[in-house]
Write a protein that holds these residues in place. Structure first.
Motif, mmCIF file in Angstrom:
data_model
loop_
_atom_site.group_PDB
_atom_site.id
_atom_site.type_symbol
_atom_site.label_atom_id
_atom_site.label_comp_id
_atom_site.label_asym_id
_atom_site.label_seq_id
_atom_site.Cartn_x
_atom_site.Cartn_y
_atom_site.Cartn_z
ATOM 1 N N PRO A 48 83.760 83.369 37.243
ATOM 2 C CA PRO A 48 82.348 83.730 37.140
ATOM 3 C C PRO A 48 81.879 83.998 35.714
ATOM 4 O O PRO A 48 80.788 83.590 35.334
ATOM 5 C CB PRO A 48 82.245 84.990 38.005
ATOM 6 N N ALA A 49 82.706 84.643 34.902
ATOM 7 C CA ALA A 49 82.278 84.976 33.546
ATOM 8 C C ALA A 49 82.035 83.738 32.693
ATOM 9 O O ALA A 49 81.346 83.781 31.686
ATOM 10 C CB ALA A 49 83.318 85.875 32.879
ATOM 11 N N TRP A 50 82.604 82.619 33.097
ATOM 12 C CA TRP A 50 82.435 81.379 32.327
ATOM 13 C C TRP A 50 81.211 80.570 32.778
ATOM 14 O O TRP A 50 80.836 79.596 32.146
ATOM 15 C CB TRP A 50 83.689 80.501 32.453
ATOM 16 N N LEU A 51 80.596 80.942 33.903
ATOM 17 C CA LEU A 51 79.497 80.121 34.437
ATOM 18 C C LEU A 51 78.180 80.533 33.790
ATOM 19 O O LEU A 51 77.365 81.248 34.388
ATOM 20 C CB LEU A 51 79.442 80.252 35.964
ATOM 21 N N ASN A 52 77.968 80.098 32.586
ATOM 22 C CA ASN A 52 76.787 80.502 31.822
ATOM 23 C C ASN A 52 75.523 79.876 32.406
ATOM 24 O O ASN A 52 75.388 78.653 32.462
ATOM 25 C CB ASN A 52 76.969 80.082 30.367
ATOM 26 N N ARG A 53 74.612 80.755 32.805
ATOM 27 C CA ARG A 53 73.429 80.303 33.541
ATOM 28 C C ARG A 53 72.547 79.361 32.723
ATOM 29 O O ARG A 53 72.088 78.335 33.212
ATOM 30 C CB ARG A 53 72.619 81.529 33.962
ATOM 31 N N GLU A 54 72.330 79.718 31.442
ATOM 32 C CA GLU A 54 71.467 78.857 30.616
ATOM 33 C C GLU A 54 72.097 77.481 30.425
ATOM 34 O O GLU A 54 71.416 76.463 30.448
ATOM 35 C CB GLU A 54 71.202 79.484 29.239
ATOM 36 N N ALA A 55 73.410 77.479 30.217
ATOM 37 C CA ALA A 55 74.082 76.186 29.997
ATOM 38 C C ALA A 55 73.998 75.319 31.252
ATOM 39 O O ALA A 55 73.829 74.101 31.170
ATOM 40 C CB ALA A 55 75.540 76.412 29.601
ATOM 41 N N ILE A 56 74.084 75.945 32.415
ATOM 42 C CA ILE A 56 73.979 75.170 33.659
ATOM 43 C C ILE A 56 72.553 74.611 33.806
ATOM 44 O O ILE A 56 72.364 73.436 34.135
ATOM 45 C CB ILE A 56 74.365 76.031 34.881
ATOM 46 N N ALA A 57 71.539 75.445 33.500
ATOM 47 C CA ALA A 57 70.151 74.982 33.591
ATOM 48 C C ALA A 57 69.912 73.835 32.620
ATOM 49 O O ALA A 57 69.266 72.828 32.958
ATOM 50 C CB ALA A 57 69.195 76.133 33.314
ATOM 51 N N PRO A 66 80.471 94.797 29.665
ATOM 52 C CA PRO A 66 80.932 94.257 28.392
ATOM 53 C C PRO A 66 81.322 92.781 28.543
ATOM 54 O O PRO A 66 81.918 92.406 29.555
ATOM 55 C CB PRO A 66 82.158 95.113 28.064
ATOM 56 N N GLU A 67 80.950 91.991 27.568
ATOM 57 C CA GLU A 67 81.249 90.561 27.661
ATOM 58 C C GLU A 67 82.751 90.334 27.584
ATOM 59 O O GLU A 67 83.416 90.902 26.740
ATOM 60 C CB GLU A 67 80.562 89.811 26.527
ATOM 61 N N LYS A 68 83.252 89.514 28.463
ATOM 62 C CA LYS A 68 84.689 89.263 28.446
ATOM 63 C C LYS A 68 84.985 87.844 27.993
ATOM 64 O O LYS A 68 86.108 87.459 27.808
ATOM 65 C CB LYS A 68 85.268 89.515 29.826
ATOM 66 N N VAL A 69 83.902 87.071 27.853
ATOM 67 C CA VAL A 69 84.075 85.685 27.439
ATOM 68 C C VAL A 69 83.065 85.418 26.328
ATOM 69 O O VAL A 69 81.916 85.843 26.421
ATOM 70 C CB VAL A 69 83.794 84.751 28.639
ATOM 71 N N ASP A 70 83.509 84.722 25.296
ATOM 72 C CA ASP A 70 82.613 84.372 24.205
ATOM 73 C C ASP A 70 81.527 83.421 24.724
ATOM 74 O O ASP A 70 81.816 82.391 25.332
ATOM 75 C CB ASP A 70 83.458 83.697 23.113
ATOM 76 N N THR A 71 80.248 83.792 24.481
ATOM 77 C CA THR A 71 79.149 83.014 25.061
ATOM 78 C C THR A 71 79.179 81.561 24.593
ATOM 79 O O THR A 71 78.990 80.641 25.400
ATOM 80 C CB THR A 71 77.782 83.635 24.683
ATOM 81 N N SER A 72 79.420 81.340 23.311
ATOM 82 C CA SER A 72 79.372 79.946 22.849
ATOM 83 C C SER A 72 80.512 79.127 23.460
ATOM 84 O O SER A 72 80.355 77.936 23.747
ATOM 85 C CB SER A 72 79.363 79.847 21.327
ATOM 86 N N ALA A 73 81.648 79.777 23.703
ATOM 87 C CA ALA A 73 82.753 79.050 24.353
ATOM 88 C C ALA A 73 82.364 78.700 25.790
ATOM 89 O O ALA A 73 82.646 77.600 26.279
ATOM 90 C CB ALA A 73 84.024 79.889 24.340
ATOM 91 N N ALA A 74 81.678 79.627 26.471
ATOM 92 C CA ALA A 74 81.264 79.372 27.855
ATOM 93 C C ALA A 74 80.223 78.250 27.903
ATOM 94 O O ALA A 74 80.307 77.336 28.731
ATOM 95 C CB ALA A 74 80.704 80.648 28.487
ATOM 96 N N VAL A 75 79.255 78.296 26.970
ATOM 97 C CA VAL A 75 78.222 77.253 26.923
ATOM 98 C C VAL A 75 78.875 75.898 26.678
ATOM 99 O O VAL A 75 78.578 74.907 27.353
ATOM 100 C CB VAL A 75 77.179 77.562 25.817
ATOM 101 N N SER A 76 79.788 75.868 25.736
ATOM 102 C CA SER A 76 80.438 74.604 25.392
ATOM 103 C C SER A 76 81.254 74.058 26.576
ATOM 104 O O SER A 76 81.229 72.860 26.863
ATOM 105 C CB SER A 76 81.331 74.818 24.173
ATOM 106 N N ALA A 77 81.968 74.954 27.270
ATOM 107 C CA ALA A 77 82.789 74.490 28.408
ATOM 108 C C ALA A 77 81.903 73.890 29.499
ATOM 109 O O ALA A 77 82.194 72.813 30.041
ATOM 110 C CB ALA A 77 83.614 75.642 28.970
ATOM 111 N N VAL A 78 80.786 74.567 29.813
ATOM 112 C CA VAL A 78 79.894 74.071 30.872
ATOM 113 C C VAL A 78 79.288 72.735 30.468
ATOM 114 O O VAL A 78 79.272 71.763 31.234
ATOM 115 C CB VAL A 78 78.789 75.116 31.185
ATOM 116 N N GLU A 79 78.811 72.677 29.202
ATOM 117 C CA GLU A 79 78.197 71.423 28.725
ATOM 118 C C GLU A 79 79.209 70.278 28.767
ATOM 119 O O GLU A 79 78.902 69.174 29.208
ATOM 120 C CB GLU A 79 77.735 71.666 27.284
ATOM 121 N N THR A 80 80.429 70.550 28.316
ATOM 122 C CA THR A 80 81.444 69.501 28.255
ATOM 123 C C THR A 80 81.776 68.961 29.644
ATOM 124 O O THR A 80 81.823 67.746 29.856
ATOM 125 C CB THR A 80 82.737 70.044 27.597
#
Ligand SMILES: Nc1nc2c(ncn2[C@@H]2O[C@H](COP(=O)(O)OP(=O)(O)OP(=O)(O)O)[C@@H](O)[C@H]2O)c(=O)[nH]1
Length: 395
Positions: A331-340, A287-301
């Motif tokens: 780990p749950a915040w390290l969104n793979r697509e956002a890193i790529a 189950p997702e424990k972190v909101d995906t858009s929040a994770a993407v935004s954090a990595v991008e920022t």
């Protein structure tokens, strides 16, 4: 990767003392030492154990060298093998790199570092990197922005090498020239030089004395982010892209090039229960424990801030031959697509043919961070200013 970090001279000692305060016991910090001619400066360190401090150069009589780089170089040559031996009780042969930290405006650190780098290179198969703290122009300014607390000696007095009363910047008339010579020697004898542009990190009217805690904290954070990336505490969490010593060596190079470090963090809520699979990393069905858009935004920022925010040294256009990206956090915040995606953006931003990247899972951590290392950069303006302070380096 496992590194042995060596602080040389007053500034180097204080930076590694801060590193010891914040990171002693972290697996990446395989060894730590502080070397100086100055007893008082060594004695004022708080976090490095006595057995890891070493005073060298009896000829200096336990004092600093007052900016006399000629004397510093002589002491460095004479004592290089003694300094190499002073590491022996910390198993230096297991270190994957040596990191020398010094203020290049001084004489004790600047004199010893090139000779020690050559000694370590002869003894071990590990690269030697230098973190070169640059002097501020005010330190060697003849008009003396130094203020009333400045001392009149050639280097602003030995001791800690810093100002006396009033917290003013010390006068070190030879600081720029010392820096030019020491940067040249380090470039010849180390795998890469990471300059830290002190002046750019000072606020208006602030002196090194006022700001040294903050400056040394910035340096300690970046050293830890770079060398700690592949050495997590918890071996249950394996990074998707493991970063090892040879990746860092490939990204940074081995020809004494100048490299810059950018770093940014963003606080995040730790997920309630840490999943060992992380959200983006392994495409887990947990189950997702972190909101995906929040994770993407954090990595991008953090990637953008580490790239375009204040680096250890500003470089023209931000271009680099080679770039290394490390993204870390829970780990749950390290969104793979956002890193790529961040990696693609970084390739365009820096024009680097080669972008290496790794991730650094920090289970239970409270922040996401990005570290961007650029190597083979165009000569930073501040380095040109220092280099041209001596005629034989002015081209
Ligand atoms: N970031 C930081 N820079 C410092 C600090 N203290 C000194 N510096 C800088 O480092 C330069 C060299 O100072 P020191 O490291 O004290 O010099 P040293 O190598 O001990 O050499 P001598 O004092 O000449 O014996 C100074 O000109 C400053 O630019 C510090 O605590 N933090």
């Amino acid at each position: 990767m496992r590194v042995h970090v060596i602080g040389l001279g007053g500034a180097g000692g204080r930076v590694v003392d801060r590193l010891a305060a914040d990171h002693d016991g972290d697996p990446f910090l395989h060894g730590i030492s502080a070397f100086d001619t100055d007893m008082e400066a060594l004695g004022s360190l708080q976090s490095i154990g006595e057995e890891r401090r070493y005073r060298f150069g009896d000829a200096a009589g336990g004092d600093g060298l007052d900016g006399d780089l000629h004397a510093g170089r002589e002491l460095g040559e004479v004592h290089a093998s003694e300094l190499g031996r002073a590491l022996d009780d910390q198993c230096p042969s297991l270190a994957e790199a040596f990191v020398l930290v010094l203020g290049v405006g001084g004489a004790a650190g600047g004199g010893a570092a090139p000779a020690l780098a050559a000694e370590l290179e002869t003894l071990y198969d590990a690269p030697v990197y230098a973190i070169a703290v640059l002097p501020t122009p005010a330190e060697s300014d003849a008009d003396g922005e130094a203020g009333p607390g400045a001392e009149a000696g050639p280097a602003g007095g030995g001791g800690s090498g810093r100002g006396g009363d009033g917290g003013s910047t010390p006068r070190r008339p030879l600081a720029e020239k010392n820096a030019a010579r020491t940067l040249g020697a380090l470039s010849d004898r180390t795998a890469a030089v990471f300059p830290f542009d002190t002046d750019a990190w000072l606020g208006g009217g602030e002196t090194i004395d006022d700001a040294s805690d903050r400056l040394n904290g910035v340096l300690a954070d970046r050293i830890a982010a770079l060398f700690g990336a592949g050495e997590g505490d918890d071996d249950a969490i394996t990074p998707q892209q493991v970063l090892d010593a040879s990746d860092v060596a490939r990204a940074v190079g081995d020809a004494g090039e100048t490299a810059a470090l950018g770093y940014a963090t963003q606080e995040v809520e730790p997920p309630e229960t840490e999943s060992r699979f992380g959200l983006g990393l392994f495409g887990s069905s947990e189950p997702e424990k972190v909101d995906t858009s929040a994770a993407v935004s954090a990595v991008e920022t953090v990637i953008r801030k580490a790239t375009r925010g204040k680096n250890t040294v500003e470089m023209p256009e931000g271009r680099a031959d080679r770039t290394l990206l490390v993204v870390g956090g829970p780990p749950a915040w390290l969104n793979r697509e956002a890193i790529a995606e961040g990696r693609r953006w970084l390739a365009e931003e820096t024009g680097s043919g080669a972008i290496l990247s790794g991730d650094a899972p920090v289970p239970g951590g409270g922040e996401v961070f990005a570290l961007v290392v650029r190597s083979g950069i165009d000569e930073p303006d501040r380095i040109r200013e220092i280099r041209t302070s001596i005629p034989d380096r002015a081209e």
